[in-house]
Design an enzyme around this catalytic site. Structure first.
Site, PDB file in Angstrom:
ATOM      1  N   TYR A 159     -37.718   3.516  -5.480  1.00 53.79           N
ATOM      2  CA  TYR A 159     -37.911   2.347  -6.335  1.00 53.79           C
ATOM      3  C   TYR A 159     -37.870   2.749  -7.809  1.00 53.79           C
ATOM      4  O   TYR A 159     -37.197   2.105  -8.624  1.00 53.79           O
ATOM      5  CB  TYR A 159     -39.245   1.679  -5.996  1.00 53.79           C
ATOM      6  CG  TYR A 159     -39.473   0.362  -6.691  1.00 53.79           C
ATOM      7  CD1 TYR A 159     -38.803  -0.788  -6.290  1.00 53.79           C
ATOM      8  CD2 TYR A 159     -40.367   0.259  -7.755  1.00 53.79           C
ATOM      9  CE1 TYR A 159     -39.016  -2.006  -6.925  1.00 53.79           C
ATOM     10  CE2 TYR A 159     -40.583  -0.951  -8.404  1.00 53.79           C
ATOM     11  CZ  TYR A 159     -39.908  -2.073  -7.978  1.00 53.79           C
ATOM     12  OH  TYR A 159     -40.118  -3.285  -8.608  1.00 53.79           O
ATOM     13  N   LYS A 163     -35.219   1.611 -10.851  1.00 50.87           N
ATOM     14  CA  LYS A 163     -35.664   0.953 -12.081  1.00 50.87           C
ATOM     15  C   LYS A 163     -35.403   1.812 -13.323  1.00 50.87           C
ATOM     16  O   LYS A 163     -35.068   1.276 -14.390  1.00 50.87           O
ATOM     17  CB  LYS A 163     -37.142   0.580 -11.979  1.00 50.87           C
ATOM     18  CG  LYS A 163     -37.435  -0.459 -10.899  1.00 50.87           C
ATOM     19  CD  LYS A 163     -36.656  -1.753 -11.102  1.00 50.87           C
ATOM     20  CE  LYS A 163     -37.064  -2.823 -10.100  1.00 50.87           C
ATOM     21  NZ  LYS A 163     -36.336  -4.099 -10.296  1.00 50.87           N
TER      22      LYS A 163
END
Length: 254
Positions: A159, A163
């Protein structure tokens, strides 16, 4: 004496696209833009929840329509952008989180997260910007990123990678598109209670870690993001591009 005037935060006459609009942060973003006067095309994968959201918005007297769309499907994404009139504002709130320890990450989970959070975001940005440029619009593209695009997190290697990649992508695109008056930025929330984050909120150990990190002493709500997206969508942020608006309760202040 002529006094300065606050730039308008009214979006009447503007067209906006919001992905991930059927629930959570995306739904809040769609409401914020519609309430400010924009016609909002609400896009999401789940047609049933999306229809409910759009109907509720229309019942409020706001201008909204539904678009069934999976941003990870580049063919469908390209076709949808070509079929629509250019947008003044694009908010990408579609996101995917599949958390695991880095040593246990499955390649298929890695690909799924990257396809939505980075690959889809990349080509949505490019397609939307091309439409803005062709139409001569001074557009604003906004990605819902995360505080995890600035720091690391437990079981969040994939994740965070998606990002951090999104943050770098936005900076590079801002450099390219500035001459066309197309702005692109990210909003980086802390933990916001949504259907996507519910498993984390149900974990007492993780919640203790979260509350220790957030200096304001509380987790976020969708409403905490709505003012931020309205700011970046309007003339109020006319000189803001290539940057991140951190709505993290002070998480990254350390």
């Amino acid at each position: 004496m002529k006094l300065p005037r606050t730039p308008s935060m009214n979006l009447t006459g503007k067209r906006a696209l919001v992905t991930g609009a059927s629930s959570g942060i995306g739904q809040g973003c769609a409401v914020a833009l519609a309430e400010a006067g924009a016609h909002v095309v609400c896009a999401a994968r789940g047609a049933e929840r999306l229809a409910v959201t759009v109907a509720a918005m229309q019942n409020e007297g706001w201008s909204a329509e539904a678009l069934s769309l999976d941003v990870a499907d580049l063919g469908a994404l390209t076709a949808a952008l070509k079929a629509q009139a250019p947008f003044d504002v694009v908010v990408n709130a579609a996101g995917l989180a599949l958390h695991s320890p880095a040593l246990e990450t499955k390649p298929e989970d890695y690909d799924a997260v990257m396809n939505v959070n980075l690959r889809g975001a990349y080509f949505l940005s490019a397609g939307a910007a091309q439409g803005m440029k062709t139409a001569g619009l001074k557009g604003s593209i906004i990605h819902i990123s995360s505080q995890m695009g600035h720091v690391g997190g437990i079981d969040r290697a994939v994740y965070c990678a998606s990002k951090f990649g999104l943050e770098g992508m936005v900076k590079a695109m801002a450099i390219e598109w500035g001459q066309d008056s197309i702005r692109i930025n990210t909003i980086c929330p802390t933990f916001i209670r949504t259907p996507l984050t519910e498993p984390t909120f149900d974990d007492p150990e993780r919640m203790a870690w979260i509350k220790d990190k957030i200096k304001l002493g509380r987790t976020g709500t969708v409403e905490d993001i709505m003012g931020a997206v309205l700011y970046l969508a309007t003339d109020a942020s006319g000189l803001v591009t290539g940057t991140s608006l951190l709505v993290d309760g002070g998480w990254t202040a350390d």
